[in-house]
Design a protein around this motif. Structure first.
Motif, PDB file in Angstrom:
ATOM      1  N   GLY A 159      15.181  40.693  57.061  1.00 37.94           N
ATOM      2  CA  GLY A 159      16.426  41.027  57.730  1.00 37.94           C
ATOM      3  C   GLY A 159      17.133  42.172  57.029  1.00 37.94           C
ATOM      4  N   GLU A 160      17.949  42.882  57.796  1.00 37.99           N
ATOM      5  CA  GLU A 160      18.633  44.058  57.259  1.00 37.99           C
ATOM      6  C   GLU A 160      19.661  43.712  56.198  1.00 37.99           C
ATOM      7  OE1 GLU A 160      20.283  46.188  60.499  1.00 37.99           O
ATOM      8  OE2 GLU A 160      18.341  46.775  61.348  1.00 37.99           O
ATOM      9  N   THR A 161      20.138  42.465  56.212  1.00 40.41           N
ATOM     10  CA  THR A 161      21.208  42.102  55.282  1.00 40.41           C
ATOM     11  C   THR A 161      20.687  41.585  53.952  1.00 40.41           C
ATOM     12  OG1 THR A 161      21.313  39.850  56.190  1.00 40.41           O
ATOM     13  CG2 THR A 161      22.718  41.525  57.206  1.00 40.41           C
ATOM     14  N   VAL A 162      19.381  41.469  53.801  1.00 42.61           N
ATOM     15  CA  VAL A 162      18.804  40.888  52.596  1.00 42.61           C
ATOM     16  C   VAL A 162      18.635  41.952  51.517  1.00 42.61           C
ATOM     17  CG1 VAL A 162      16.759  39.753  51.624  1.00 42.61           C
ATOM     18  CG2 VAL A 162      17.652  39.038  53.847  1.00 42.61           C
ATOM     19  N   THR A 163      18.963  41.588  50.290  1.00 38.20           N
ATOM     20  CA  THR A 163      18.761  42.436  49.119  1.00 38.20           C
ATOM     21  C   THR A 163      17.740  41.781  48.200  1.00 38.20           C
ATOM     22  OG1 THR A 163      21.054  43.222  49.203  1.00 38.20           O
ATOM     23  CG2 THR A 163      19.884  43.486  47.123  1.00 38.20           C
ATOM     24  N   PRO A 164      16.725  42.557  47.750  1.00 37.76           N
ATOM     25  CA  PRO A 164      16.404  43.960  48.027  1.00 37.76           C
ATOM     26  C   PRO A 164      15.932  44.162  49.470  1.00 37.76           C
ATOM     27  CG  PRO A 164      15.312  43.175  46.024  1.00 37.76           C
ATOM     28  CD  PRO A 164      15.809  41.977  46.743  1.00 37.76           C
ATOM     29  N   GLY A 216      23.970  40.326  49.774  1.00 36.53           N
ATOM     30  CA  GLY A 216      22.641  40.264  50.373  1.00 36.53           C
ATOM     31  C   GLY A 216      21.634  39.473  49.562  1.00 36.53           C
ATOM     32  N   GLN A 217      22.025  39.025  48.358  1.00 36.57           N
ATOM     33  CA  GLN A 217      21.092  38.231  47.543  1.00 36.57           C
ATOM     34  C   GLN A 217      20.780  36.926  48.260  1.00 36.57           C
ATOM     35  OE1 GLN A 217      22.224  37.916  43.454  1.00 36.57           O
ATOM     36  NE2 GLN A 217      20.540  36.540  42.911  1.00 36.57           N
ATOM     37  N   SER A 218      19.501  36.537  48.199  1.00 38.59           N
ATOM     38  CA  SER A 218      19.041  35.399  48.996  1.00 38.59           C
ATOM     39  C   SER A 218      18.169  34.471  48.168  1.00 38.59           C
ATOM     40  CB  SER A 218      18.239  35.884  50.217  1.00 38.59           C
ATOM     41  OG  SER A 218      18.979  36.801  50.993  1.00 38.59           O
ATOM     42  N   ILE A 219      18.136  33.211  48.586  1.00 37.51           N
ATOM     43  CA  ILE A 219      17.196  32.246  48.032  1.00 37.51           C
ATOM     44  C   ILE A 219      16.401  31.618  49.167  1.00 37.51           C
ATOM     45  CG2 ILE A 219      18.586  31.716  46.000  1.00 37.51           C
ATOM     46  CD1 ILE A 219      19.413  29.083  47.421  1.00 37.51           C
ATOM     47  N   SER A 224      22.420  24.764  45.321  1.00 35.42           N
ATOM     48  CA  SER A 224      23.576  25.654  45.427  1.00 35.42           C
ATOM     49  C   SER A 224      23.530  26.697  44.321  1.00 35.42           C
ATOM     50  CB  SER A 224      24.881  24.861  45.311  1.00 35.42           C
ATOM     51  OG  SER A 224      24.956  23.863  46.312  1.00 35.42           O
ATOM     52  N   THR A 225      23.715  27.946  44.701  1.00 39.93           N
ATOM     53  CA  THR A 225      23.765  29.023  43.712  1.00 39.93           C
ATOM     54  C   THR A 225      25.180  29.147  43.160  1.00 39.93           C
ATOM     55  OG1 THR A 225      24.429  30.805  45.210  1.00 39.93           O
ATOM     56  CG2 THR A 225      22.070  30.256  45.121  1.00 39.93           C
ATOM     57  N   PRO A 226      25.379  29.851  42.075  1.00 44.07           N
ATOM     58  CA  PRO A 226      26.743  30.147  41.610  1.00 44.07           C
ATOM     59  C   PRO A 226      27.353  31.277  42.431  1.00 44.07           C
ATOM     60  CG  PRO A 226      25.141  31.155  40.157  1.00 44.07           C
ATOM     61  CD  PRO A 226      24.348  30.351  41.144  1.00 44.07           C
ATOM     62  N   ASP A 227      28.645  31.472  42.289  1.00 43.35           N
ATOM     63  CA  ASP A 227      29.302  32.652  42.841  1.00 43.35           C
ATOM     64  C   ASP A 227      28.908  33.869  42.018  1.00 43.35           C
ATOM     65  OD1 ASP A 227      30.799  31.559  45.009  1.00 43.35           O
ATOM     66  OD2 ASP A 227      32.229  30.717  43.565  1.00 43.35           O
ATOM     67  N   ASP A 262       6.705  26.348  57.529  1.00 44.10           N
ATOM     68  CA  ASP A 262       7.688  25.839  58.492  1.00 44.10           C
ATOM     69  C   ASP A 262       8.776  25.022  57.799  1.00 44.10           C
ATOM     70  OD1 ASP A 262       6.324  27.009  60.578  1.00 44.10           O
ATOM     71  OD2 ASP A 262       5.116  25.233  60.998  1.00 44.10           O
ATOM     72  N   LYS A 263       8.560  24.650  56.535  1.00 43.50           N
ATOM     73  CA  LYS A 263       9.540  23.876  55.792  1.00 43.50           C
ATOM     74  C   LYS A 263      10.334  24.747  54.810  1.00 43.50           C
ATOM     75  CE  LYS A 263       7.213  19.398  56.128  1.00 43.50           C
ATOM     76  NZ  LYS A 263       8.365  18.728  56.803  1.00 43.50           N
ATOM     77  N   SER A 264      10.326  26.048  55.050  1.00 44.13           N
ATOM     78  CA  SER A 264      11.106  26.967  54.213  1.00 44.13           C
ATOM     79  C   SER A 264      12.462  27.227  54.846  1.00 44.13           C
ATOM     80  CB  SER A 264      10.367  28.292  54.039  1.00 44.13           C
ATOM     81  OG  SER A 264       9.131  28.110  53.388  1.00 44.13           O
ATOM     82  N   SER A 265      13.482  27.311  54.000  1.00 44.24           N
ATOM     83  CA  SER A 265      14.834  27.639  54.463  1.00 44.24           C
ATOM     84  C   SER A 265      15.399  28.726  53.565  1.00 44.24           C
ATOM     85  CB  SER A 265      15.744  26.406  54.418  1.00 44.24           C
ATOM     86  OG  SER A 265      15.253  25.384  55.253  1.00 44.24           O
ATOM     87  N   MET A 266      16.047  29.715  54.181  1.00 46.88           N
ATOM     88  CA  MET A 266      16.618  30.824  53.429  1.00 46.88           C
ATOM     89  C   MET A 266      18.119  30.871  53.628  1.00 46.88           C
ATOM     90  SD  MET A 266      15.725  34.915  53.460  1.00 46.88           S
ATOM     91  CE  MET A 266      16.626  35.303  54.970  1.00 46.88           C
ATOM     92  N   ALA A 267      18.825  31.217  52.565  1.00 46.35           N
ATOM     93  CA  ALA A 267      20.265  31.435  52.646  1.00 46.35           C
ATOM     94  C   ALA A 267      20.577  32.776  51.997  1.00 46.35           C
ATOM     95  CB  ALA A 267      21.019  30.313  51.955  1.00 46.35           C
ATOM     96  N   THR A 268      21.442  33.547  52.645  1.00 49.58           N
ATOM     97  CA  THR A 268      21.795  34.886  52.175  1.00 49.58           C
ATOM     98  C   THR A 268      23.293  34.978  51.957  1.00 49.58           C
ATOM     99  OG1 THR A 268      19.944  35.886  53.373  1.00 49.58           O
ATOM    100  CG2 THR A 268      21.744  37.342  52.743  1.00 49.58           C
ATOM    101  N   SER A 269      23.692  35.533  50.839  1.00 46.11           N
ATOM    102  CA  SER A 269      25.106  35.730  50.543  1.00 46.11           C
ATOM    103  C   SER A 269      25.562  37.055  51.142  1.00 46.11           C
ATOM    104  CB  SER A 269      25.341  35.718  49.034  1.00 46.11           C
ATOM    105  OG  SER A 269      26.699  35.976  48.745  1.00 46.11           O
ATOM    106  N   SER A 270      26.502  36.992  52.049  1.00 45.03           N
ATOM    107  CA  SER A 270      26.966  38.211  52.721  1.00 45.03           C
ATOM    108  C   SER A 270      28.028  38.950  51.913  1.00 45.03           C
ATOM    109  CB  SER A 270      27.532  37.867  54.103  1.00 45.03           C
ATOM    110  OG  SER A 270      28.621  36.958  53.978  1.00 45.03           O
ATOM    111  N   ASP A 271      28.675  38.232  50.997  1.00 44.49           N
ATOM    112  CA  ASP A 271      29.777  38.842  50.250  1.00 44.49           C
ATOM    113  C   ASP A 271      29.752  38.534  48.765  1.00 44.49           C
ATOM    114  OD1 ASP A 271      30.371  36.189  50.329  1.00 44.49           O
ATOM    115  OD2 ASP A 271      32.283  36.390  51.381  1.00 44.49           O
ATOM    116  N   GLY A 272      28.631  38.000  48.267  1.00 43.98           N
ATOM    117  CA  GLY A 272      28.528  37.680  46.854  1.00 43.98           C
ATOM    118  C   GLY A 272      28.910  36.257  46.514  1.00 43.98           C
TER     119      GLY A 272
END
Length: 466
Positions: free
Chosen positions: A158-163, A329-332, A321-324, A288-298
């Motif tokens: 996706g365009e919003t993902v970093t890198p 765009g950083q994703s897990i 849960s990741t930290p702030d 099919d059991k993968s889930s991704m989350a992307t931070s839009s604002d850090g």
């Protein structure tokens, strides 16, 4: 032969003759095909037209003279054919080779230098050969901005993902790339490499010469390395300790575990063996059991995994849960691992360095060698336990520990639910609450909510088991 007769006054005479001598009227013959330059940075015997040494010019040549043989060579070095700007004529004796290693600061990048040789035979006749080809000094790695590269068999995240060059695939058995040829004519080698990070570029697939001076597509598939669809090698042929009897030519020869992130590189080298390595991007293996989350604002992101499964132990799933303070765009990606995922053999037949991050807990948790000392004889793994992988896309660092939360039954006192991880370096199962050395409250059990929170350093292996 010249006879000589000597006569004394008494009339006595003596006659003698010499062994004779040859008169050489033909000059030596220089062989232009054996006018060679040697780059001392690549060894002492490999002929080159480009060199990486910044202080030495070494040349080998050959003159022939069947009449009186060669008695002396002189050689000079210049910036033009026949020139002597760097070295005036110096004797090399009877040896058809010589080296000048005192040219530091004089040899310039992308400049051609020429050797001139004078061959003198026993008759005093001289042949001078001014080499018109020379050797070009390259002191900088090639520029490859014009090379267009593409990772094969994967889709953008996706365009919003970093890198932004991070992509995903659901095919565990294929990796590949395509490239266009560079305008830099000195480039003679294109290598394809796959590693598990930006700094470890070849532990999944060793850097392998796949192109000369043309565009192409390289693919690892079905147990083979294929160039433009044609088989070049079996994967096992690329391994240092290749054994033909252990060759596998099917998809299993290259199998990556879910959650594995492959970093794909092209290394382009000129004839001076100076190389530029570029990262095409990274590819994460999803299921099919993968889930991704992307931070839009850090801000922090959260992923739930395994909540829909019924399990013998009284648990209802895991929250990661990741930290702030993330990058925009950083994703897990969190992937629940199935029984088949845990039992599959993951390998790269081309590599002696590849180490999969997954091991089967049903067998390894029962072995003392594979468990941390404090856990030995104390683990009770069940197939219904939840295993998952956690991947930080692009291997981006976390600004702090990741929190993994899961439920437990506080009324059960004869067993303790734990978060464990497989440490690939130690080859052991270890407690994940021990990974944050400078944190407090690395494991908190709340009987009121029946929840356990564990702080985890993301530098650990990404296979976790609860």
């Amino acid at each position: 032969m010249i006879p000589v007769k000597a006569v004394l006054g008494s009339g006595t005479e003596a006659v003698s003759s010499s062994d004779g001598f040859n008169i050489d009227t033909s000059p030596p013959l220089f062989d232009p095909d054996l006018m060679l330059y040697i780059d001392v940075t690549q060894g002492n015997f490999t002929p080159v037209t480009y060199q990486g040494s910044n202080d030495t010019i070494k040349a080998i040549w050959k003159c022939n003279d069947n009449e009186s043989e060669i008695v002396n060579y002189d050689w000079a070095i210049g910036k033009t054919p026949g020139g002597e700007e760097l070295q005036t004529f110096v004797s090399a004796g009877e040896y058809p080779t010589s080296t000048n290693s005192d040219l530091g600061g004089l040899l310039e990048h992308n400049t051609t230098y020429y050797v001139t040789v004078r061959c003198t035979n026993g008759g005093g006749l001289v042949t001078t050969y001014a080499d018109p080809r020379g050797v070009t000094v390259l002191l900088k790695s090639p520029l490859v901005d014009d090379v267009i590269t593409t990772i094969q068999g994967a889709d953008p995240l996706g365009e919003t993902v970093t890198p932004p060059n991070s992509i995903a695939t659901k095919d565990q058995n294929i990796v590949g790339a395509s490239w266009t040829v560079s305008d830099d004519e000195s480039i003679r080698r294109y290598d394809f490499c796959v590693g598990n990070s930006e700094t470890s570029i070849s532990d999944i697939f060793p850097c392998t010469w796949v192109g000369y001076n043309e565009s192409g597509t390289i693919t690892v598939a079905d147990g083979y390395l294929k160039l433009n669809g044609n088989v070049v090698y079996t994967l096992s042929q690329l391994k240092t300790n290749y054994n033909a009897s252990n060759t596998t030519t099917d998809r299993s020869a290259f199998t990556m575990a879910p959650g594995t992130e492959m970093f794909i590189f092209m290394k382009m080298c000129n004839e001076a063996q100076l190389c530029t390595t570029i990262l095409l991007g990274s590819t994460i293996v999803e299921t099919d059991k993968s889930s991704m989350a992307t931070s839009s604002d850090g801000s922090a992101v959260t992923v739930d995994v395994g909540g829909g499964a019924r399990r013998k132990r009284d648990v209802s799933g895991v929250t990661v849960s990741t930290p702030d303070g993330l990058q925009t765009g950083q994703s897990i990606v969190v992937t629940e691992l199935t029984k088949l995922d845990l039992e599959t053999e993951y390998k790269s037949d081309a590599s002696v360095e590849f180490v999969p991050y997954i091991t089967d807990p049903s067998t390894s948790t029962t072995e003392d060698a594979f468990t941390d000392r404090i856990l030995r004889k104390r683990l009770n793994y069940q197939e219904t336990d939840l295993s998952f992988s956690l991947t930080s896309i692009g291997n981006l660092p976390m600004p702090g520990p990741v929190k993994v939360t899961f439920t437990y039954d506080p009324t059960v006192t004869n067993t303790t639910l734990m978060l464990l991880h497989w440490n690939t370096d130690a080859k052991q199962w270890q407690q994940s609450n021990k990974t944050c050395q400078h944190e407090t409250g690395t494991e908190v059990r709340d009987p009121g909510t029946s929840r356990v929170m564990v702080k985890v350093s993301v530098s650990i292996s990404s296979q976790s088991h609860r």
